[in-house]
Motif scaffolding. Structure first.
Motif, PDB file in Angstrom:
ATOM      1  N   ALA A  17       0.830  -1.211   0.000  1.00 59.61           N
ATOM      2  CA  ALA A  17       0.000   0.000   0.000  1.00 59.61           C
ATOM      3  C   ALA A  17       0.861   1.256   0.000  1.00 59.61           C
ATOM      4  N   ALA A  18       1.976   1.240   0.745  1.00 58.24           N
ATOM      5  CA  ALA A  18       2.883   2.396   0.755  1.00 58.24           C
ATOM      6  C   ALA A  18       3.517   2.602  -0.616  1.00 58.24           C
ATOM      7  N   CYS A  19       3.908   1.515  -1.271  1.00 56.04           N
ATOM      8  CA  CYS A  19       4.462   1.626  -2.632  1.00 56.04           C
ATOM      9  C   CYS A  19       3.420   2.195  -3.588  1.00 56.04           C
ATOM     10  N   ALA A  20       2.177   1.744  -3.466  1.00 51.94           N
ATOM     11  CA  ALA A  20       1.107   2.246  -4.326  1.00 51.94           C
ATOM     12  C   ALA A  20       0.828   3.723  -4.046  1.00 51.94           C
ATOM     13  N   ALA A  21       0.817   4.094  -2.770  1.00 50.94           N
ATOM     14  CA  ALA A  21       0.585   5.505  -2.427  1.00 50.94           C
ATOM     15  C   ALA A  21       1.701   6.386  -2.970  1.00 50.94           C
ATOM     16  N   ALA A  22       2.936   5.927  -2.853  1.00 53.63           N
ATOM     17  CA  ALA A  22       4.065   6.692  -3.394  1.00 53.63           C
ATOM     18  C   ALA A  22       3.973   6.783  -4.913  1.00 53.63           C
ATOM     19  N   ARG A  38       0.085  13.808 -14.663  1.00 54.33           N
ATOM     20  CA  ARG A  38      -1.151  13.077 -14.387  1.00 54.33           C
ATOM     21  C   ARG A  38      -0.799  11.668 -13.916  1.00 54.33           C
ATOM     22  N   VAL A  39      -1.716  11.064 -13.185  1.00 55.60           N
ATOM     23  CA  VAL A  39      -1.505   9.711 -12.678  1.00 55.60           C
ATOM     24  C   VAL A  39      -2.149   8.740 -13.654  1.00 55.60           C
ATOM     25  N   ASP A  40      -1.356   7.823 -14.164  1.00 54.12           N
ATOM     26  CA  ASP A  40      -1.865   6.796 -15.058  1.00 54.12           C
ATOM     27  C   ASP A  40      -1.807   5.481 -14.289  1.00 54.12           C
ATOM     28  N   LEU A  41      -2.971   4.913 -14.016  1.00 58.18           N
ATOM     29  CA  LEU A  41      -3.008   3.695 -13.220  1.00 58.18           C
ATOM     30  C   LEU A  41      -2.343   2.524 -13.914  1.00 58.18           C
ATOM     31  N   ALA A  42      -2.188   2.601 -15.236  1.00 56.72           N
ATOM     32  CA  ALA A  42      -1.461   1.544 -15.945  1.00 56.72           C
ATOM     33  C   ALA A  42      -0.005   1.507 -15.490  1.00 56.72           C
ATOM     34  N   TRP A  43       0.534   2.659 -15.094  1.00 58.60           N
ATOM     35  CA  TRP A  43       1.916   2.717 -14.641  1.00 58.60           C
ATOM     36  C   TRP A  43       2.039   2.450 -13.146  1.00 58.60           C
ATOM     37  N   ALA A  44       0.947   2.550 -12.410  1.00 58.58           N
ATOM     38  CA  ALA A  44       1.023   2.347 -10.968  1.00 58.58           C
ATOM     39  C   ALA A  44       1.509   0.938 -10.628  1.00 58.58           C
ATOM     40  N   GLY A  45       1.102  -0.052 -11.411  1.00 54.00           N
ATOM     41  CA  GLY A  45       1.574  -1.423 -11.184  1.00 54.00           C
ATOM     42  C   GLY A  45       3.079  -1.527 -11.352  1.00 54.00           C
ATOM     43  N   SER A  46       3.625  -0.818 -12.323  1.00 51.63           N
ATOM     44  CA  SER A  46       5.075  -0.817 -12.521  1.00 51.63           C
ATOM     45  C   SER A  46       5.783  -0.140 -11.350  1.00 51.63           C
ATOM     46  N   ALA A  47       5.190   0.927 -10.839  1.00 48.00           N
ATOM     47  CA  ALA A  47       5.805   1.627  -9.715  1.00 48.00           C
ATOM     48  C   ALA A  47       5.759   0.786  -8.444  1.00 48.00           C
ATOM     49  N   VAL A  48       4.670   0.065  -8.227  1.00 48.87           N
ATOM     50  CA  VAL A  48       4.603  -0.847  -7.071  1.00 48.87           C
ATOM     51  C   VAL A  48       5.646  -1.952  -7.235  1.00 48.87           C
ATOM     52  N   ALA A  55      10.688   2.907  -5.934  1.00 50.82           N
ATOM     53  CA  ALA A  55      12.012   2.371  -5.597  1.00 50.82           C
ATOM     54  C   ALA A  55      12.494   2.914  -4.255  1.00 50.82           C
ATOM     55  N   ALA A  56      12.280   4.198  -3.999  1.00 45.75           N
ATOM     56  CA  ALA A  56      12.700   4.779  -2.716  1.00 45.75           C
ATOM     57  C   ALA A  56      11.917   4.154  -1.565  1.00 45.75           C
ATOM     58  N   THR A  57      10.621   3.955  -1.762  1.00 43.41           N
ATOM     59  CA  THR A  57       9.802   3.302  -0.740  1.00 43.41           C
ATOM     60  C   THR A  57      10.276   1.862  -0.540  1.00 43.41           C
ATOM     61  N   GLY A  58      10.633   1.189  -1.620  1.00 46.71           N
ATOM     62  CA  GLY A  58      11.122  -0.183  -1.520  1.00 46.71           C
ATOM     63  C   GLY A  58      12.438  -0.281  -0.771  1.00 46.71           C
ATOM     64  N   ALA A  59      13.365   0.638  -1.042  1.00 49.74           N
ATOM     65  CA  ALA A  59      14.650   0.624  -0.333  1.00 49.74           C
ATOM     66  C   ALA A  59      14.433   0.836   1.164  1.00 49.74           C
ATOM     67  N   LEU A  60      13.574   1.782   1.499  1.00 53.86           N
ATOM     68  CA  LEU A  60      13.282   2.043   2.908  1.00 53.86           C
ATOM     69  C   LEU A  60      12.609   0.830   3.551  1.00 53.86           C
ATOM     70  N   GLY A  61      11.634   0.258   2.853  1.00 54.73           N
ATOM     71  CA  GLY A  61      10.953  -0.924   3.377  1.00 54.73           C
ATOM     72  C   GLY A  61      11.868  -2.121   3.506  1.00 54.73           C
ATOM     73  N   GLY A  62      12.800  -2.271   2.567  1.00 51.59           N
ATOM     74  CA  GLY A  62      13.747  -3.386   2.630  1.00 51.59           C
ATOM     75  C   GLY A  62      14.663  -3.304   3.844  1.00 51.59           C
ATOM     76  N   TRP A  63      14.914  -2.098   4.319  1.00 48.70           N
ATOM     77  CA  TRP A  63      15.763  -1.938   5.506  1.00 48.70           C
ATOM     78  C   TRP A  63      14.971  -1.981   6.804  1.00 48.70           C
TER      79      TRP A  63
END
Length: 188
Positions: free
Chosen positions: A68-73, A84-94, A166-174
């Motif tokens: 959820a944090a990755c999706a929010a970011a 603009r936010v394109d939900l097609a790209w949101a999956g790639s960002a998560v 990616a930034a959210t992922g790095a933080l979450g990974g630590w």
């Protein structure tokens, strides 16, 4: 070569990862996703490869909060950048958050690949960096395509979303792994 799974053993059923994969599969009916099917499919595969191991190490609740944090970011970053936010790209960002967390936690991991040979299939293990590097190439190619052919605003939103994921992922990974689940005695 077809990626099958990573080599890190898991102890739990990845319910949240399966739900995310099912949601990504159901979203394929949306017209915006059909236009960008290759990066979407690559992201679904990256989520499958990294998600089950992350969910096992974080726990179901932490992993759901992390996704959820990755999706929010992924949604907030393009808005903050004026795109603009394109939900097609949101999956790639998560998926970028999942991939980054996976590589932060398991930098020497390998992925099992099915390799077609003259007669049948063989299994080979490849560095996770190579597999996820190919995922990044697919995403970068799609962003370049959006920049040059479709809409430059899409490329800016994609870049912002991927970077935020990616930034959210790095933080979450630590921060999110449960110490009691990081060591697997029967594997070491």
């Amino acid at each position: 070569m077809i990626p099958v799974r990573d080599v890190i053993p898991t102890r739990t059923t990845p319910f949240v990862s399966l739900a995310l994969a099912a949601a990504m599969g159901a979203a394929c009916a949306w017209p915006g996703v059909r236009e960008w099917w290759l990066p979407w499919a690559a992201s679904a595969l990256a989520l499958w490869l990294a998600g089950s191991t992350l969910e096992d190490r974080f726990g179901h609740g932490r992993f759901a909060a992390f996704a959820a944090a990755c999706a929010a970011a992924a949604v907030a970053a393009p808005l903050a950048a004026g795109s603009r936010v394109d939900l097609a790209w949101a999956g790639s960002a998560v998926a970028s958050g999942m991939v980054t967390a996976y590589l932060v936690m398991f930098p020497r991991s390998r992925v099992l690949m099915l390799v077609p040979v003259v007669v049948g299939l063989e299994v080979a293990d490849v560095s996770a960096w190579v597999v996820f590097g190919l995922w990044a190439v697919v995403q970068a190619t799609a962003a370049w395509s959006a920049l040059t052919w479709n809409a430059p605003a899409d490329a800016g939103g994609l870049a912002a979303g991927l970077a935020a994921g990616a930034a959210t992922g790095a933080l979450g990974g630590w921060l999110l792994p449960r110490p009691d689940r990081m060591r697997v005695e029967w594997w070491d």
